[in-house]
Write an enzyme that holds these catalytic residues in place. Sequence first.
Site, PDB file in Angstrom:
ATOM      1  CG  ASP A  10      -1.960   1.073   1.199  1.00  0.00           C
ATOM      2  OD1 ASP A  10      -3.125   0.783   1.517  1.00  0.00           O
ATOM      3  OD2 ASP A  10      -1.620   2.220   0.860  1.00  0.00           O
ATOM      4  CG  ASP A 105      -2.790   3.301  -2.553  1.00  0.00           C
ATOM      5  OD1 ASP A 105      -3.843   2.646  -2.464  1.00  0.00           O
ATOM      6  OD2 ASP A 105      -2.215   3.819  -1.582  1.00  0.00           O
ATOM      7  CD  GLU A 106      -5.499  -1.357  -0.406  1.00  0.00           C
ATOM      8  OE1 GLU A 106      -5.922  -2.176   0.402  1.00  0.00           O
ATOM      9  OE2 GLU A 106      -6.132  -0.325  -0.718  1.00  0.00           O
TER      10      GLU A 106
HETATM   11  P1  TTP Z   1      -5.260   5.101   0.796  1.00  0.00           P
HETATM   12  O1  TTP Z   1      -4.249   4.023   0.585  1.00  0.00           O
HETATM   13  O2  TTP Z   1      -6.416   4.820   1.698  1.00  0.00           O
HETATM   14  O3  TTP Z   1      -4.565   6.395   1.392  1.00  0.00           O
HETATM   15  P2  TTP Z   1      -3.141   7.008   1.072  1.00  0.00           P
HETATM   16  O4  TTP Z   1      -2.342   6.135   0.155  1.00  0.00           O
HETATM   17  O5  TTP Z   1      -3.333   8.394   0.575  1.00  0.00           O
HETATM   18  O6  TTP Z   1      -2.479   7.102   2.494  1.00  0.00           O
HETATM   19  P3  TTP Z   1      -1.878   5.905   3.396  1.00  0.00           P
HETATM   20  O7  TTP Z   1      -0.438   6.262   3.606  1.00  0.00           O
HETATM   21  O8  TTP Z   1      -2.643   5.965   4.672  1.00  0.00           O
HETATM   22  O9  TTP Z   1      -2.074   4.626   2.644  1.00  0.00           O
HETATM   23  O10 TTP Z   1      -5.873   5.580  -0.581  1.00  0.00           O
HETATM   24  C1  TTP Z   1      -5.097   5.641  -1.781  1.00  0.00           C
HETATM   25  C2  TTP Z   1      -5.519   6.833  -2.603  1.00  0.00           C
HETATM   26  O11 TTP Z   1      -6.900   6.784  -2.901  1.00  0.00           O
HETATM   27  C3  TTP Z   1      -5.277   8.160  -1.922  1.00  0.00           C
HETATM   28  O12 TTP Z   1      -3.961   8.648  -2.134  1.00  0.00           O
HETATM   29  C4  TTP Z   1      -6.325   9.037  -2.523  1.00  0.00           C
HETATM   30  C5  TTP Z   1      -7.467   8.093  -2.877  1.00  0.00           C
HETATM   31  N1  TTP Z   1      -8.562   8.204  -1.895  1.00  0.00           N
HETATM   32  C6  TTP Z   1      -9.630   9.050  -2.172  1.00  0.00           C
HETATM   33  O13 TTP Z   1      -9.671   9.685  -3.226  1.00  0.00           O
HETATM   34  N2  TTP Z   1     -10.638   9.167  -1.233  1.00  0.00           N
HETATM   35  C7  TTP Z   1     -10.617   8.491  -0.047  1.00  0.00           C
HETATM   36  O14 TTP Z   1     -11.546   8.632   0.777  1.00  0.00           O
HETATM   37  C8  TTP Z   1      -9.514   7.618   0.228  1.00  0.00           C
HETATM   38  C9  TTP Z   1      -9.448   6.846   1.527  1.00  0.00           C
HETATM   39  C10 TTP Z   1      -8.510   7.517  -0.727  1.00  0.00           C
HETATM   40 MG    MG Z   2      -2.186   4.091   0.541  1.00  0.00          MG
END
Ligand code: TTP
Ligand code: MG
Length: 353
Positions: A10, A105-106
């Site tokens: 992630d 991203d995951e």
């Molecule tokens: P996430 O992996 O949930 O968040 P992140 O990568 O930004 O942060 P973390 O370090 O905690 O993993 O989500 C991935 C992407 O998806 C994030 O960069 C933006 C998008 N996203 C949205 O557009 N709306 C949302 O509510 C969430 C949770 C994520």
């Molecule tokens: Mg993330």
Amino acid sequence: MSVRKIIHVDCDCFYAAIEMRDDPSLALKPLAVGGAADRRGVIATCNYEARAYGVRSAMASGHALKLCPDLLIVKPRMDVYKAVSREIQTIFRDYTEVIEPLSLDEAFLDVSQSLHFDGSATRIAQDIRRRVSQELHITVSAGVAPNKFLAKIASDWKKPNGLFVITPDQVEAFVAALPVSKLHGVGKVTADKLARLRIRTCDDLRAWSKLALVKEFGSFGERLWGLARGLDERAVQTDSRRQSVSVETTYNQDLPDLPACLEQLPQLLDELATRMARLDSSYRADKPFVKVKFHDFTQTTLEQAGARRDLDSYRVLLGAAFARGNKPVRLLGVGVRLHDLRGRHEQLELFAP
Ligand code: TTP
Ligand code: MG
């Protein structure tokens, strides 16, 4: 039965990380990616500097600016994020073909059969983290475990820029201490119910028999019984088949009450019908569902097994979903869960020689 080796990867503050990479003057300052505050915008994500102020994903941009007045909010560049996502997946494919992307991203990777690093999932995860950082200039966190449920928890354990490994002989102790709210599939409703039953950790949950859990939670009780013991047999699914079709609308003005919401239904269902018509014949429409996001960004999704997919059914669902919050509504969605007529067996055959 051989033990699986699963990696969950992630990216750290994905959209924001890419913006900081492409414009280093943004780094080290609180930064968010999202919509403008004056247009009812919402934060998609923010960097860790902004998180220190309490800014979070899905928060209204206006509220985020109250928490952090210096917050810089930039518009999303989805094309760039998608391109980076593809580059990350290209790196994954150097280690295994068994990849299940969950979002841009995951992803889950099954490296049980991988010959890299003498089959060490930990060293594969380290190498993936090193390569993404060196080649793409963003950081990813990774979790390594014998199944998906634990790998996903592990990738979050040392975030950002961390690696956490749960080996098979550590599963027992790790899961015992785990709060039940971390279990896959446990949302707010189930978490509240578990709390009422004084079940806080998986160790507490283990005191319950399978039968007792099924009595309380239906078929999910059986799943809870397994999860409390670190069991999760779900395979990493390379075929990303659709699970549902839906349409949703965010309204410029909040819908004040249930009648105002019901008035929007016919148009939403029309759009849904158009989407459904585009599905190929390998799917069968299943349960209808509605999604309601209230003005304060709390949201609820309600579906009903066995219900018809006509206006009346959606009216009933919407009424029940609205009643859960009973306050002005910002967004409405309607959808249909899909039943995949291409069974597992058939999917395998597609790839047979
Ligand atoms: P996430 O992996 O949930 O968040 P992140 O990568 O930004 O942060 P973390 O370090 O905690 O993993 O989500 C991935 C992407 O998806 C994030 O960069 C933006 C998008 N996203 C949205 O557009 N709306 C949302 O509510 C969430 C949770 C994520
Ligand atoms: Mg993330």
